[in-house]
Design an enzyme around this catalytic site. Structure first.
Site, PDB file in Angstrom:
ATOM      1  N   HIS A  53      10.820 -32.654 -12.218  1.00 53.35           N
ATOM      2  CA  HIS A  53      10.412 -31.325 -12.108  1.00 53.35           C
ATOM      3  C   HIS A  53       9.071 -31.397 -10.892  1.00 53.35           C
ATOM      4  O   HIS A  53       7.957 -30.828 -11.402  1.00 53.35           O
ATOM      5  CB  HIS A  53       9.558 -30.642 -13.362  1.00 53.35           C
ATOM      6  CG  HIS A  53      10.737 -30.344 -14.330  1.00 53.35           C
ATOM      7  ND1 HIS A  53      11.193 -29.095 -14.371  1.00 53.35           N
ATOM      8  CD2 HIS A  53      11.294 -31.027 -15.277  1.00 53.35           C
ATOM      9  CE1 HIS A  53      12.155 -28.996 -15.358  1.00 53.35           C
ATOM     10  NE2 HIS A  53      12.350 -30.398 -15.701  1.00 53.35           N
ATOM     11  N   ASN A 125      12.994 -24.421 -20.044  1.00 49.64           N
ATOM     12  CA  ASN A 125      13.888 -24.323 -18.699  1.00 49.64           C
ATOM     13  C   ASN A 125      14.444 -22.840 -18.736  1.00 49.64           C
ATOM     14  O   ASN A 125      14.313 -22.220 -19.746  1.00 49.64           O
ATOM     15  CB  ASN A 125      15.049 -25.450 -18.768  1.00 49.64           C
ATOM     16  CG  ASN A 125      14.568 -26.698 -18.769  1.00 49.64           C
ATOM     17  OD1 ASN A 125      13.542 -27.012 -17.750  1.00 49.64           O
ATOM     18  ND2 ASN A 125      15.241 -27.908 -19.165  1.00 49.64           N
ATOM     19  N   TYR A 335       4.994 -36.581 -22.429  1.00 48.83           N
ATOM     20  CA  TYR A 335       4.302 -35.777 -21.555  1.00 48.83           C
ATOM     21  C   TYR A 335       2.621 -36.193 -21.245  1.00 48.83           C
ATOM     22  O   TYR A 335       2.307 -36.293 -20.306  1.00 48.83           O
ATOM     23  CB  TYR A 335       4.220 -34.160 -21.816  1.00 48.83           C
ATOM     24  CG  TYR A 335       5.608 -33.626 -21.364  1.00 48.83           C
ATOM     25  CD1 TYR A 335       6.948 -34.214 -22.097  1.00 48.83           C
ATOM     26  CD2 TYR A 335       5.882 -32.641 -20.549  1.00 48.83           C
ATOM     27  CE1 TYR A 335       7.925 -33.894 -22.144  1.00 48.83           C
ATOM     28  CE2 TYR A 335       7.116 -32.204 -20.244  1.00 48.83           C
ATOM     29  CZ  TYR A 335       8.130 -32.817 -20.984  1.00 48.83           C
ATOM     30  OH  TYR A 335       9.656 -32.323 -20.696  1.00 48.83           O
TER      31      TYR A 335
END
Ligand code: NDP
Ligand code: HEM
Length: 475
Positions: A53, A125, A335
């Site tokens: 991304h 998403n 993350y």
């Protein structure tokens, strides 16, 4: 009067045009610190791009809750009448930071809500499902999307090799190859939290939930051919569209909706409700309107507010929590780990990432710590100096999970075909033709044995699916 230019040390600069040299034609003196600083800083202007991304666009906005869902959640940001500031970053998955926007790919839909109870991030998403259901497969899947280590080229063969060996990917592959795999703009996509999460009410009862953001601009898509001509002229078509519409005051909006499943219902659900490759059918779990989301403010500085933005599914608030989805657990680790490396140890202190509430941790020091706290003896916990303490009123209800630790084969007992079939059957003839033709384009150069293995999977979804792809491929 104009402000005087300074060094980073705040010292006035007399000349920003001419290097300090030994004579008119002479070499530069080492003492020209301004020049050295300028060149050295430039060498540090980039941070590593996101490992996935990497190409994205962001804008700020507001979530307004218009309906009462207090029977499901005590989260303050989800109470009727509440308005919460947010950042939404859209992205493509595979391309690098400079990739073109108009590419067939899943679009990221990453939200950070700055709530009165700390940050709530919903990192989703524009698709309700995903390619894999076990985190072991994520790095391999991403390797197939990125470049071949030798040729440095994207590889259709790698993609279809992996997908044809991973039947759980069929659902997402069908969405990616459908008309929706190439959106006209970020304003024309839905957003999905994708995973099952939980809501917890003020009686400490838990409900499973799916989050949906439905575009009020309508779904609009473009064909591969249209994308080719757009990319030829403008690689930033989606960034431009988003920025210019917000600049003009044409603020994009989404309807915020949820689906709810009780803990009881989850026990008798015919499929695993925590499987990221599955949706919850609307007829069984109807959509419940919650509110409206609007984007109304462009970032002032792309690097500071979008490139350094750090979203993580680990950021939850009281009343919203995780679920047993094993992909979600991996993401909760991954993350913040990525962001400590990509942005830095104190990424959470940067203005775009900082919660609007006071942060009371016992973390100390670390590279580039720029927070100066009031002196305190309470720099460890427990302590006798009135330092912040835990509050058991935030304890979540206990959750019964499996009792035998093992490596359970996720390919056994999971129906990978019914839901892609439901999707295929709801497509119009025109959408089906686009699906076949997009698959044909994406299979360019793929060896026949891999193509055949993938067609055998399409056959199990629906014979017309396989037949349509074969016809498009001329086999
Ligand atoms: P419904 O008929 O109630 O819902 C169908 C959904 O499919 C709608 O949300 C529609 O979105 C969406 N859709 C239509 N075309 C496409 C496409 N090309 N790619 C992705 N989504 C599309 O049926 P069910 O709830 O029983 O679901 C049937 C199938 O629809 C599922 O297997 C799944 O593939 C797909 N789907 C289901 C969702 C869910 O949460 N249940 C969410 C999204 C897709 P819209 O309303 O915007 O037209
Ligand atoms: C970005 C890991 C699955 C959506 C990222 C990043 C990592 C990552 C490391 C970069 C983070 C950063 O540098 O800030 C993973 C892993 C997954 C997974 C390990 C599975 C085990 C998913 C799924 C979704 C998703 C299922 C959507 C439902 C996103 C989005 C971004 C992102 C939208 C970009 C966030 C932004 O805009 O900054 N992922 N991911 N990922 N991922 Fe995932």
């Amino acid at each position: 009067m104009k402000k005087i230019m300074t060094t980073t040390g705040g010292n006035p600069i007399a000349d920003n045009q001419n290097s300090l040299t030994a004579g008119d034609r002479g070499p530069v003196l080492l003492q020209d610190y301004q020049l050295i600083q300028k060149l050295a800083h430039q060498n540090r202007e980039r941070i590593p791009e996101r490992v996935v991304h990497a190409k994205g666009s962001g804008a700020f906005g507001e979530l307004e809750i218009t309906e009462d869902i207090s029977k499901y959640t005590k989260a303050k940001a989800l109470q009727k009448g509440e308005k919460t500031k947010l950042l939404l970053r859209f992205s493509t998955v595979a391309g690098e930071r400079g990739a073109a926007d108009a590419e067939r790919d899943v679009r990221g839909f990453a939200l950070k809500f700055y709530t009165k109870e700390g940050n709530w991030d919903l990192v989703g998403n524009n698709t309700p499902v995903f390619f894999v259901r076990d985190a072991y497969k994520f790095p391999d899947f991403i390797h197939t999307q990125k470049r071949d280590p030798q040729t440095n080229l994207r590889s259709n063969t790698a993609m279809w090799d992996f997908w044809s060996l991973s039947p759980e990917s069929l659902h997402q592959v069908t969405i990616l190859m459908s008309d929706r795999g190439l959106p006209k703009s970020f304003r024309n996509i839905n957003g999905y939290g994708s995973h099952t999460y939980s809501l917890i009410n003020d009686k400490n009862e838990r409900f499973w939930v799916k989050f949906h953001f439905k575009t009020l601009q309508g779904i609009e898509t473009i064909t591969n051919k249209e994308a080719e001509s757009i990319v030829g002229k403008d690689r930033e078509s989606n960034q431009r569209d988003l920025f210019e519409n917000i600049e003009k005051g044409n603020f994009p909006k989404w309807s915020f909706e949820i689906q709810i499943m009780s803990e009881e219902q989850s026990k008798s659900c015919s499929f695993n409700p925590f499987d990221l490759t599955k949706v919850w059918p609307h007829s069984d779990y109807p959509m419940i309107k919650v509110g409206t989301m609007t984007l109304n403010e462009n970032p002032k500085n792309y690097f500071a507010q979008v490139e350094q933005a750090s979203f993580s599914p680990s950021n939850i608030v009281p009343g919203i929590s995780y679920s047993p989805d094993k992909m979600l657990q991996a993401r909760i680790f991954s993350y913040p780990d990525a962001q400590r490396y990509r942005v830095g140890t104190h990424y959470e202190m940067l203005p775009v990432n900082r919660p609007i509430v006071e942060v009371n941790t016992y973390n100390l020091d670390g590279s580039m710590n720029f927070q100066v706290k009031e002196p305190t003896k309470a720099f460890y916990e427990p302590n006798s100096f009135d330092g912040p303490v835990e509050d058991s009123s935030f304890t979540e209800p206990a959750l019964t999970v499996g009792d035998v630790a093992d490596r359970y084969n996720h390919r056994i007992g999971n129906d990978d075909f019914s839901q892609p079939r439901a999707l295929f059957l709801l497509m119009s003839e025109n959408q089906k033709e686009q699906l076949f033709s997009n698959i044909k384009d994406a299979m360019d150069g793929v060896p026949r044995n891999i193509v055949d293995r993938q067609i055998a999977l399409f056959e199990q979804v629906h014979p017309d699916y396989a037949a349509g792809v074969k016809k498009a491929l001329g086999i």
